[in-house]
Motif scaffolding. Structure first.
Motif, PDB file in Angstrom:
ATOM      1  N   SER A  76       9.992 -13.034 -77.814  1.00 28.03           N
ATOM      2  CA  SER A  76       9.976 -13.676 -76.507  1.00 28.03           C
ATOM      3  C   SER A  76       8.981 -12.930 -75.631  1.00 28.03           C
ATOM      4  O   SER A  76       9.147 -11.741 -75.360  1.00 28.03           O
ATOM      5  CB  SER A  76      11.376 -13.617 -75.875  1.00 28.03           C
ATOM      6  OG  SER A  76      11.320 -14.112 -74.563  1.00 28.03           O
ATOM      7  N   VAL A  77       7.932 -13.631 -75.213  1.00 29.34           N
ATOM      8  CA  VAL A  77       6.865 -12.992 -74.453  1.00 29.34           C
ATOM      9  C   VAL A  77       7.047 -13.134 -72.945  1.00 29.34           C
ATOM     10  O   VAL A  77       6.166 -12.738 -72.182  1.00 29.34           O
ATOM     11  CB  VAL A  77       5.487 -13.539 -74.871  1.00 29.34           C
ATOM     12  CG1 VAL A  77       5.203 -13.228 -76.313  1.00 29.34           C
ATOM     13  CG2 VAL A  77       5.376 -15.016 -74.590  1.00 29.34           C
ATOM     14  N   LEU A  95       7.713  -6.021 -77.755  1.00 29.45           N
ATOM     15  CA  LEU A  95       7.195  -7.096 -78.615  1.00 29.45           C
ATOM     16  C   LEU A  95       6.910  -6.569 -80.020  1.00 29.45           C
ATOM     17  O   LEU A  95       7.184  -7.235 -81.014  1.00 29.45           O
ATOM     18  CB  LEU A  95       5.927  -7.701 -78.023  1.00 29.45           C
ATOM     19  CG  LEU A  95       6.074  -8.592 -76.792  1.00 29.45           C
ATOM     20  CD1 LEU A  95       4.705  -9.039 -76.295  1.00 29.45           C
ATOM     21  CD2 LEU A  95       6.936  -9.797 -77.111  1.00 29.45           C
ATOM     22  N   ARG A 132       4.672 -11.429 -70.221  1.00 28.46           N
ATOM     23  CA  ARG A 132       3.836 -12.315 -69.412  1.00 28.46           C
ATOM     24  C   ARG A 132       4.060 -12.047 -67.923  1.00 28.46           C
ATOM     25  O   ARG A 132       3.122 -12.034 -67.125  1.00 28.46           O
ATOM     26  CB  ARG A 132       4.127 -13.768 -69.749  1.00 28.46           C
ATOM     27  CG  ARG A 132       3.089 -14.735 -69.219  1.00 28.46           C
ATOM     28  CD  ARG A 132       3.386 -16.159 -69.616  1.00 28.46           C
ATOM     29  NE  ARG A 132       3.507 -16.381 -71.039  1.00 28.46           N
ATOM     30  CZ  ARG A 132       2.466 -16.505 -71.874  1.00 28.46           C
ATOM     31  NH1 ARG A 132       1.256 -16.390 -71.416  1.00 28.46           N
ATOM     32  NH2 ARG A 132       2.674 -16.742 -73.153  1.00 28.46           N
ATOM     33  N   ASP A 189      -0.126 -15.774 -75.676  1.00 28.51           N
ATOM     34  CA  ASP A 189       0.070 -17.139 -76.171  1.00 28.51           C
ATOM     35  C   ASP A 189       0.086 -17.151 -77.702  1.00 28.51           C
ATOM     36  O   ASP A 189       0.911 -17.830 -78.315  1.00 28.51           O
ATOM     37  CB  ASP A 189      -1.054 -18.060 -75.671  1.00 28.51           C
ATOM     38  CG  ASP A 189      -0.953 -18.339 -74.175  1.00 28.51           C
ATOM     39  OD1 ASP A 189       0.144 -18.146 -73.600  1.00 28.51           O
ATOM     40  OD2 ASP A 189      -1.977 -18.747 -73.584  1.00 28.51           O
ATOM     41  N   SER A 245       3.325 -15.599 -79.040  1.00 29.43           N
ATOM     42  CA  SER A 245       4.499 -16.462 -78.888  1.00 29.43           C
ATOM     43  C   SER A 245       4.577 -17.523 -79.973  1.00 29.43           C
ATOM     44  O   SER A 245       5.661 -18.010 -80.298  1.00 29.43           O
ATOM     45  CB  SER A 245       4.505 -17.125 -77.510  1.00 29.43           C
ATOM     46  OG  SER A 245       3.449 -18.051 -77.409  1.00 29.43           O
ATOM     47  N   SER A 246       3.439 -17.888 -80.560  1.00 29.14           N
ATOM     48  CA  SER A 246       3.449 -18.930 -81.586  1.00 29.14           C
ATOM     49  C   SER A 246       3.288 -18.371 -82.992  1.00 29.14           C
ATOM     50  O   SER A 246       3.048 -19.124 -83.921  1.00 29.14           O
ATOM     51  CB  SER A 246       2.334 -19.944 -81.294  1.00 29.14           C
ATOM     52  OG  SER A 246       1.078 -19.316 -81.374  1.00 29.14           O
TER      53      SER A 246
END
Length: 195
Positions: A178-179, A167, A183, A116, A119-120
């Protein structure tokens, strides 16, 4: 006239005897002897529990013959001590799935939170979190899985580690991160252990 003789009178001194200093010296001497005897008993005497034989390298074992009363030589071989053998650890017991789940759940939960954050974020911040995720993935790999799921666990963990590598490449290149695939790989690990 007779001269008056001085009278000698025994008088106690006001100064107290210094017995404490003497007892201190005697006590320290006794303590030193006790410590020396203990060190000798533990380390220096033959067969001491803490004495360790230092191995002496030797080209070949020595064989000596000694003549006996009958005239025949009886060889006696005394092997030299060799290097100390390192004991092999006992095999790791096969954990059950519940025990294994308890061991890996924290790292798997942290991985979701880490993804999370990745991704941010971008750049060095994302790389720092990916480093932590890769370290956790290594811990997951080092934890022995139950034999019933070992092969599948290794395959799914390898896929997850591969996604973490992608990643890392994206964060290093400044590309869009883009995870989703990572995930998905993480979710398949969690499902395998029942999380």
């Amino acid at each position: 006239m007779t001269e008056q003789q001085p009278e000698y009178v025994w008088a106690y001194s006001d100064e107290k005897p210094k017995r404490g200093r003497t007892w201190l010296i005697v006590g320290l001497a006794v303590a030193a002897v006790v410590i020396a005897a203990l060190v000798f008993w533990l380390f220096l005497r033959p067969g001491a529990p803490l004495a360790s034989a230092t191995p002496t390298p030797s080209a070949s074992p020595s064989v000596s013959g000694s003549p006996s009363a009958s005239g025949s030589a009886a060889p006696s071989a005394t092997p030299e001590p060799s290097e100390t053998a390192v004991p092999t650890p006992p095999p790791v017991p096969d954990p059950d799935i519940d025990t294994f789940r308890g061991q890996v759940q924290g790292w798997l939960d942290d991985a979701g939170t880490g993804l999370d954050i990745v991704s941010s974020s971008s750049g060095q911040e994302a790389l720092a979190v990916i480093d932590a995720l890769e370290a956790d993935a290594q811990r997951l790999a080092d934890t022995p899985a139950p034999s019933s799921i070992t092969a599948e666990w290794k395959d799914k963990l390898s896929a997850y580690e591969s996604q973490l590598g992608e990643l890392r490449s994206a964060a290093s290149n400044g590309s869009t991160i883009s995870v989703g695939a990572a995930r998905s790989a993480l979710q398949s690990l969690r499902a395998l252990v029942g999380l």
